[in-house]
Design a protein around this motif. Structure first.
Motif, PDB file in Angstrom:
ATOM      1  N   ALA A 166       0.827  -1.206   0.000  1.00  0.00           N
ATOM      2  CA  ALA A 166       0.000   0.000   0.000  1.00  0.00           C
ATOM      3  C   ALA A 166       0.861   1.254   0.000  1.00  0.00           C
ATOM      4  CB  ALA A 166      -0.922  -0.006   1.221  1.00  0.00           C
ATOM      5  N   LEU A 167       1.966   1.219   0.756  1.00  0.00           N
ATOM      6  CA  LEU A 167       2.875   2.366   0.802  1.00  0.00           C
ATOM      7  C   LEU A 167       3.503   2.606  -0.569  1.00  0.00           C
ATOM      8  CD1 LEU A 167       4.240   4.440   2.715  1.00  0.00           C
ATOM      9  CD2 LEU A 167       6.050   2.753   3.075  1.00  0.00           C
ATOM     10  N   ALA A 168       3.898   1.526  -1.244  1.00  0.00           N
ATOM     11  CA  ALA A 168       4.498   1.647  -2.578  1.00  0.00           C
ATOM     12  C   ALA A 168       3.491   2.196  -3.585  1.00  0.00           C
ATOM     13  CB  ALA A 168       5.031   0.295  -3.042  1.00  0.00           C
ATOM     14  N   LEU A 169       2.248   1.745  -3.514  1.00  0.00           N
ATOM     15  CA  LEU A 169       1.224   2.250  -4.435  1.00  0.00           C
ATOM     16  C   LEU A 169       1.016   3.747  -4.245  1.00  0.00           C
ATOM     17  CD1 LEU A 169      -1.616  -0.468  -4.453  1.00  0.00           C
ATOM     18  CD2 LEU A 169       0.126  -0.048  -6.170  1.00  0.00           C
ATOM     19  N   GLY A 170       0.921   4.175  -2.974  1.00  0.00           N
ATOM     20  CA  GLY A 170       0.633   5.580  -2.709  1.00  0.00           C
ATOM     21  C   GLY A 170       1.791   6.519  -3.026  1.00  0.00           C
ATOM     22  N   MET A 171       3.023   6.090  -2.728  1.00  0.00           N
ATOM     23  CA  MET A 171       4.170   7.000  -2.855  1.00  0.00           C
ATOM     24  C   MET A 171       4.904   6.878  -4.194  1.00  0.00           C
ATOM     25  SD  MET A 171       5.909   7.164   0.940  1.00  0.00           S
ATOM     26  CE  MET A 171       6.747   8.687   0.474  1.00  0.00           C
ATOM     27  N   ILE A 172       4.904   5.669  -4.781  1.00  0.00           N
ATOM     28  CA  ILE A 172       5.721   5.451  -5.987  1.00  0.00           C
ATOM     29  C   ILE A 172       4.865   5.320  -7.247  1.00  0.00           C
ATOM     30  CG2 ILE A 172       7.414   3.915  -7.080  1.00  0.00           C
ATOM     31  CD1 ILE A 172       8.302   3.109  -4.223  1.00  0.00           C
ATOM     32  N   VAL A 173       3.810   4.472  -7.172  1.00  0.00           N
ATOM     33  CA  VAL A 173       3.019   4.193  -8.378  1.00  0.00           C
ATOM     34  C   VAL A 173       2.046   5.332  -8.676  1.00  0.00           C
ATOM     35  CG1 VAL A 173       1.426   2.583  -9.480  1.00  0.00           C
ATOM     36  CG2 VAL A 173       3.245   1.718  -8.006  1.00  0.00           C
ATOM     37  N   TYR A 174       1.144   5.627  -7.711  1.00  0.00           N
ATOM     38  CA  TYR A 174       0.130   6.662  -7.940  1.00  0.00           C
ATOM     39  C   TYR A 174       0.626   8.065  -7.559  1.00  0.00           C
ATOM     40  CZ  TYR A 174      -2.957   2.597  -8.230  1.00  0.00           C
ATOM     41  OH  TYR A 174      -3.543   1.403  -8.565  1.00  0.00           O
ATOM     42  N   ARG A 175       1.609   8.135  -6.673  1.00  0.00           N
ATOM     43  CA  ARG A 175       2.181   9.404  -6.212  1.00  0.00           C
ATOM     44  C   ARG A 175       1.112  10.355  -5.662  1.00  0.00           C
ATOM     45  NH1 ARG A 175       6.770  10.729 -10.880  1.00  0.00           N
ATOM     46  NH2 ARG A 175       7.915   8.765 -10.631  1.00  0.00           N
ATOM     47  N   THR A 176       0.227   9.792  -4.849  1.00  0.00           N
ATOM     48  CA  THR A 176      -0.854  10.583  -4.262  1.00  0.00           C
ATOM     49  C   THR A 176      -0.623  10.886  -2.791  1.00  0.00           C
ATOM     50  OG1 THR A 176      -2.034   8.488  -3.938  1.00  0.00           O
ATOM     51  CG2 THR A 176      -2.646   9.805  -5.854  1.00  0.00           C
ATOM     52  N   THR A 177       0.439  10.336  -2.210  1.00  0.00           N
ATOM     53  CA  THR A 177       0.726  10.594  -0.797  1.00  0.00           C
ATOM     54  C   THR A 177       2.173  11.050  -0.648  1.00  0.00           C
ATOM     55  OG1 THR A 177       1.205   8.231  -0.521  1.00  0.00           O
ATOM     56  CG2 THR A 177      -0.961   8.995   0.181  1.00  0.00           C
ATOM     57  N   GLY A 178       2.357  12.018   0.246  1.00  0.00           N
ATOM     58  CA  GLY A 178       3.698  12.524   0.528  1.00  0.00           C
ATOM     59  C   GLY A 178       4.093  12.234   1.960  1.00  0.00           C
ATOM     60  N   PRO A 179       5.297  12.621   2.358  1.00  0.00           N
ATOM     61  CA  PRO A 179       5.790  12.340   3.712  1.00  0.00           C
ATOM     62  C   PRO A 179       4.894  12.881   4.818  1.00  0.00           C
ATOM     63  CG  PRO A 179       7.582  13.066   2.285  1.00  0.00           C
ATOM     64  CD  PRO A 179       6.317  13.257   1.509  1.00  0.00           C
ATOM     65  N   ARG A 180       4.335  14.102   4.643  1.00  0.00           N
ATOM     66  CA  ARG A 180       3.473  14.671   5.681  1.00  0.00           C
ATOM     67  C   ARG A 180       2.218  13.826   5.878  1.00  0.00           C
ATOM     68  NH1 ARG A 180       3.076  19.657   8.035  1.00  0.00           N
ATOM     69  NH2 ARG A 180       4.666  20.491   6.619  1.00  0.00           N
ATOM     70  N   ARG A 181       1.615  13.403   4.758  1.00  0.00           N
ATOM     71  CA  ARG A 181       0.402  12.570   4.838  1.00  0.00           C
ATOM     72  C   ARG A 181       0.723  11.210   5.447  1.00  0.00           C
ATOM     73  NH1 ARG A 181      -4.058  11.527   6.231  1.00  0.00           N
ATOM     74  NH2 ARG A 181      -5.650  10.613   4.911  1.00  0.00           N
ATOM     75  N   ILE A 182       1.865  10.654   5.095  1.00  0.00           N
ATOM     76  CA  ILE A 182       2.274   9.361   5.648  1.00  0.00           C
ATOM     77  C   ILE A 182       2.439   9.457   7.154  1.00  0.00           C
ATOM     78  CG2 ILE A 182       4.124   7.636   5.701  1.00  0.00           C
ATOM     79  CD1 ILE A 182       2.376   7.485   3.226  1.00  0.00           C
ATOM     80  N   ALA A 183       3.009  10.576   7.636  1.00  0.00           N
ATOM     81  CA  ALA A 183       3.185  10.760   9.074  1.00  0.00           C
ATOM     82  C   ALA A 183       1.840  10.767   9.791  1.00  0.00           C
ATOM     83  CB  ALA A 183       3.941  12.064   9.342  1.00  0.00           C
ATOM     84  N   ASP A 184       0.831  11.418   9.196  1.00  0.00           N
ATOM     85  CA  ASP A 184      -0.517  11.432   9.790  1.00  0.00           C
ATOM     86  C   ASP A 184      -1.111  10.025   9.828  1.00  0.00           C
ATOM     87  OD1 ASP A 184      -0.378  14.166  10.124  1.00  0.00           O
ATOM     88  OD2 ASP A 184      -1.376  14.613   8.218  1.00  0.00           O
ATOM     89  N   VAL A 185      -0.884   9.260   8.749  1.00  0.00           N
ATOM     90  CA  VAL A 185      -1.402   7.889   8.681  1.00  0.00           C
ATOM     91  C   VAL A 185      -0.778   7.023   9.771  1.00  0.00           C
ATOM     92  CG1 VAL A 185      -1.379   5.779   7.289  1.00  0.00           C
ATOM     93  CG2 VAL A 185      -2.005   7.952   6.233  1.00  0.00           C
ATOM     94  N   PHE A 186       0.523   7.145   9.962  1.00  0.00           N
ATOM     95  CA  PHE A 186       1.196   6.368  11.002  1.00  0.00           C
ATOM     96  C   PHE A 186       0.671   6.736  12.394  1.00  0.00           C
ATOM     97  CE2 PHE A 186       4.108   5.037   7.768  1.00  0.00           C
ATOM     98  CZ  PHE A 186       4.707   3.880   8.255  1.00  0.00           C
ATOM     99  N   TYR A 187       0.427   8.021  12.617  1.00  0.00           N
ATOM    100  CA  TYR A 187      -0.095   8.459  13.919  1.00  0.00           C
ATOM    101  C   TYR A 187      -1.488   7.874  14.165  1.00  0.00           C
ATOM    102  CZ  TYR A 187      -2.283  11.431  17.421  1.00  0.00           C
ATOM    103  OH  TYR A 187      -2.977  11.877  18.510  1.00  0.00           O
ATOM    104  N   ASP A 188      -2.381   7.991  13.173  1.00  0.00           N
ATOM    105  CA  ASP A 188      -3.743   7.459  13.324  1.00  0.00           C
ATOM    106  C   ASP A 188      -3.733   5.951  13.526  1.00  0.00           C
ATOM    107  OD1 ASP A 188      -4.909   9.948  13.088  1.00  0.00           O
ATOM    108  OD2 ASP A 188      -5.196   9.794  10.917  1.00  0.00           O
ATOM    109  N   THR A 189      -2.872   5.267  12.774  1.00  0.00           N
ATOM    110  CA  THR A 189      -2.790   3.811  12.910  1.00  0.00           C
ATOM    111  C   THR A 189      -2.323   3.417  14.303  1.00  0.00           C
ATOM    112  OG1 THR A 189      -2.288   3.565  10.556  1.00  0.00           O
ATOM    113  CG2 THR A 189      -1.722   1.727  11.996  1.00  0.00           C
ATOM    114  N   GLY A 190      -1.287   4.088  14.800  1.00  0.00           N
ATOM    115  CA  GLY A 190      -0.797   3.792  16.139  1.00  0.00           C
ATOM    116  C   GLY A 190      -1.849   4.024  17.204  1.00  0.00           C
TER     117      GLY A 190
END
Length: 434
Positions: free
Chosen positions: A252-276
């Protein structure tokens, strides 16, 4: 103290604390405390030891990673691609957007394993669309909330991971067992939407061309490969369920950051916080529920239940109905994971006594607990959907009941026809599922 006396104290205090609106995770632990003081051989420290022991589980690592995969998929905009594919497949049917809601939930269930992620991610997009196309706000909420429960039935499923880890049941077998019941539940919900659309005179929409369908399929192909990778990897012996959850998160991380390029580092940080944050809540519930379940086992309450069942001479079907009713009731009040630890571990030896297959028992329990996600007073998916639509829960209850009725029929079929959940695992994993 007799098993009956201990059970009365434990469950009496638990439901009293729930009525007083004490969070379930804390209520489970607090209801054990009087027992530890009344029994001279026990000490409250044992409750804490049992909590920490329950966390020392490799299988439970799959819970935060499947949550992470679901949140990453939402952040990457995968839901939009799944909606486009679903619209091309079933959008031309009467009540088209309602069918799209259900089909996209089935796709998303095969990616996330989390019903709440499904309700939040899909509901925010499709509830407004359903209202624009003529559906009432209450029916839009009912379809969204009820279809989201497939997230815990269609593999991968966080509940199946917890169930398999606790009761030493093949998690791969559980994943495969959920495929047929999950599809049947989705079809039953589509029938309810079709009837609603016909009664309210909703016309047909334009059918997508083959080119449009092909384009939508290619756009969503990488996303819908996720369940194939997860389930196929487990069944093929390439990785364990915990490793599969890590693979899903990395994919999922590869799809968002490399393939579709729809997520950046700031958004990823929010996702990690919510998941935790959400994983901590779920795992804390597991710890307190484990202390509760250990107390039940210490006072031999499951053994007492086995004696009762032996006296009643119940068969597999009768026991299946009793299991379904028990999980349907407890699911209305507490979260599914604590319910599995408390009730599932108690009933597991009882069902073995009557000859019920462990996977059949698991599917009855998990499907029954899925209803609790949309039934008050707990109904977490219903609460999320109502918050999105900005309507009170009581407004949606009538329409929720209309969607739940055909789902109950599928649950009854699973109880009466064990082959619905056992045929596919026996076909694909005969070495693990007898």
């Amino acid at each position: 103290m007799t098993p009956g006396f201990v059970a009365a104290i434990l469950f009496g205090l638990l439901f009293l604390l729930i009525i007083l609106r004490v969070p379930v995770a804390f209520a489970l632990l607090l209801s054990c405390i009087p027992i530890f003081f009344l029994e001279p051989r026990l000490t409250p420290v044992l409750a804490l030891q049992e909590m920490f022991r329950s966390y020392n589980s490799f299988v439970l690592l799959a819970v935060p990673f499947f949550l992470l995969a679901a949140n990453l998929m939402n952040a990457a905009g995968i839901t939009d691609r799944l909606i486009r594919l679903s619209r091309a497949m079933v959008g031309h049917l009467p009540g088209g957007i309602g069918h799209v809601n259900i089909v996209v939930s089935m796709f998303f269930a095969g990616i996330s394993g989390s019903s709440t992620a499904d309700a939040a991610g899909i509901g925010s997009l499709l509830i407004p669309q359903m209202k624009k196309e003529g559906f009432s706000a209450s029916f839009s909420v009912a379809v969204t909330a009820c279809s989201s429960v497939m997230g815990v039935i269609i593999p991968p499923s966080i509940l199946m991971v917890v169930w398999g880890g606790l009761m030493s049941v093949s998690i791969g077998g559980l994943f495969i067992a959920g495929i047929i019941p999950g599809i049947l539940i989705g079809l039953a919900q589509m029938v309810a939407v079709y009837v609603y659309a016909r009664r309210h005179g909703m016309g047909l929409h334009r059918r997508a061309t083959l080119a449009e369908l092909g384009g939508a399929f290619l756009g969503a192909l990488l996303a819908i490969l996720t369940p194939v990778i997860i389930v196929g990897g487990i069944v093929g012996g390439f990785f364990t369920p915990t490793e599969a959850s890590v693979v899903a998160a990395l994919y999922a991380l590869a799809l968002g950051m490399i393939v579709y390029r729809t997520t950046g580092p700031r958004r990823i940080a929010d996702v990690f916080y919510d998941t935790g944050r959400f994983a901590a809540i779920a795992l804390f519930c597991i710890g307190t529920a484990s202390a509760f379940g250990w107390t039940l086992a210490y006072f031999k309450i499951p053994a007492a239940l086995i004696s009762v069942v032996q006296a009643l001479d119940l068969g597999v079907v009768e026991m299946g109905l009793a299991v379904a009713i028990a999980f349907l009731i407890i699911g209305c009040f507490i979260d599914a994971i604590p319910a599995i630890i408390i009730l599932g571990t108690v009933l597991f030896p009882v069902t073995q006594e009557v000859g019920m297959h462990p996977i059949h028992f698991a599917m009855i329990g998990i499907i029954s607990l899925a209803f609790g996600l949309v039934t008050p007073p707990y109904g977490l998916c219903l609460l999320i959907s109502c918050a999105i639509a900005k309507i009170p829960v009581k407004t949606a209850l009538k329409d929720v009941a209309l969607i739940l009725l055909p789902m109950l029929a599928i649950l009854a079929l699973v109880v009466f026809i064990p082959a619905l959940s056992l045929w596919l695992p026996r076909l694909m994993m005969p070495q693990f599922v007898n």
